[in-house]
Design an enzyme around this catalytic site. Structure first.
Site, short mmCIF file in Angstrom:
data_model
loop_
_atom_site.label_atom_id
_atom_site.label_comp_id
_atom_site.label_asym_id
_atom_site.label_seq_id
_atom_site.Cartn_x
_atom_site.Cartn_y
_atom_site.Cartn_z
N ASP A 90 42.10 33.61 31.19
CA ASP A 90 41.48 34.71 31.95
C ASP A 90 40.01 34.44 32.20
OD1 ASP A 90 43.25 36.75 32.67
OD2 ASP A 90 43.27 37.59 30.65
N GLU A 189 51.04 44.23 36.27
CA GLU A 189 50.98 44.97 35.01
C GLU A 189 51.21 46.46 35.24
OE1 GLU A 189 47.67 43.96 32.49
OE2 GLU A 189 48.09 45.61 31.08
O1 KIV Z 1 44.71 39.64 28.74
C1 KIV Z 1 45.95 39.69 28.69
O2 KIV Z 1 46.58 39.57 27.63
C2 KIV Z 1 46.67 39.91 29.94
C3 KIV Z 1 48.13 40.18 29.88
C4 KIV Z 1 48.38 41.54 29.35
C5 KIV Z 1 48.82 39.94 31.16
O3 KIV Z 1 46.08 39.89 30.98
#
Ligand code: KIV
Length: 271
Positions: A90, A189
């Protein structure tokens, strides 16, 4: 034999093939080396170094505080534990919203310093220029629509998104934009299952759901939730496969008792 068993290293291309063949894609989070080793050895297709590390590892209320440096630390630990899975990281809040140059700089740091294979970003039309710039640099991008926790203060709640027609239409149009821009996959989500299925059928790229029903191409969960290590988080979509919180707490209580009673260490546990 399924695609799953044949793959030595999962690639974005193979995920696309899985969608074409109708083979469901499995994805779980990991934030550290030991967890990544377990999840990878079990045969997971995609490991997400999610910014949920902010909640799960650091105890923050939201995903907003985690920094780019912290994400790189988690991601590089995970990459060292993985042989087979595709590792997606991310981009944390504040590392890409400024402009496309900032987004690319943050992405390059993640790719160079962690050795991960792809990045994930929350949002649609408003971040499309950044996504295109990152893709031009050769980095695969996974999109993320629906409930996007980095925008929690805009939404106000973690409730199901896109129940109303206007928001559902915007989500569908954003999903198409992300595919056209070149994203290799999309996370949806916490949206209604019927909408998630509609998005999945209208896209060629794989759609991975969390709280988005069974009509998508794959599923993702936070590993600590699946293992039952986290306790307070109990949304309807979560299936707990273990209750490790109680098991681990019990083990620690037994250890304390053994130390206090001088049962540990015994004759065989010393030199
Ligand atoms: O940060 C995370 O764990 C996520 C998932 C919930 C898809 O973005």
């Amino acid at each position: 034999m399924s695609v799953h068993n044949n793959i030595r290293k999962v690639t974005t291309h193979q995920l696309h093939e899985m969608k074409t063949r109708g083979e469901r894609i499995s994805m779980l989070t990991a934030y550290d080396y030991s967890m990544a080793q377990i999840v990878d050895a079990a045969g997971i297709d995609v490991i997400l170094v999610g910014d949920s590390a902010s909640n799960v590892m650091a105890g923050h209320e939201t995903t907003l505080p985690i920094t780019l440096d912290q994400m790189i630390y988690h991601a590089s630990s995970v990459v060292r534990g993985v042989d087979r899975a595709l590792v997606v990281v991310d981009l944390p809040f504040g590392s890409y919203q400024g402009n496309s140059k900032e987004a690319l700089t943050s992405t390059i740091r993640i790719m160079k310093e962690s050795g991960a294979h792809a990045i994930k970003m929350e949002g649609g039309e408003e971040i499309i220029e950044s996504i295109k710039r990152i893709l031009t640099a050769g980095v695969p991008v996974m999109g993320h629509l629906g409930l996007t926790p980095q925008s929690i203060y805009k939404f106000g709640t973690y409730n199901v998104r896109a129940k109303e027609e206007a928001e559902a239409a915007k989500l569908l149009s954003d999903a198409k934009l992300l595919e056209e821009a070149g994203c290799f996959a999309l996370v949806l989500e916490k949206i209604p299952a019927a909408l998630a299925e509609q998005v999945t059928q209208s896209l060629n790229i794989p759609v991975i759901g969390i709280g988005a029903g069974g009509g998508v191409d794959g599923q993702v969960l936070v590993a600590h939730d699946l293992f039952g290590i986290t306790q307070q988080f109990s949304p309807r979509f979560l299936r707990r496969y273990l209750n490790l919180y109680d098991d681990m707490k019990g083990a620690v209580q037994q250890y304390i008792a053994d130390v206090k009673s001088r049962d540990f260490p015994n004759q065989n546990e010393q030199y």
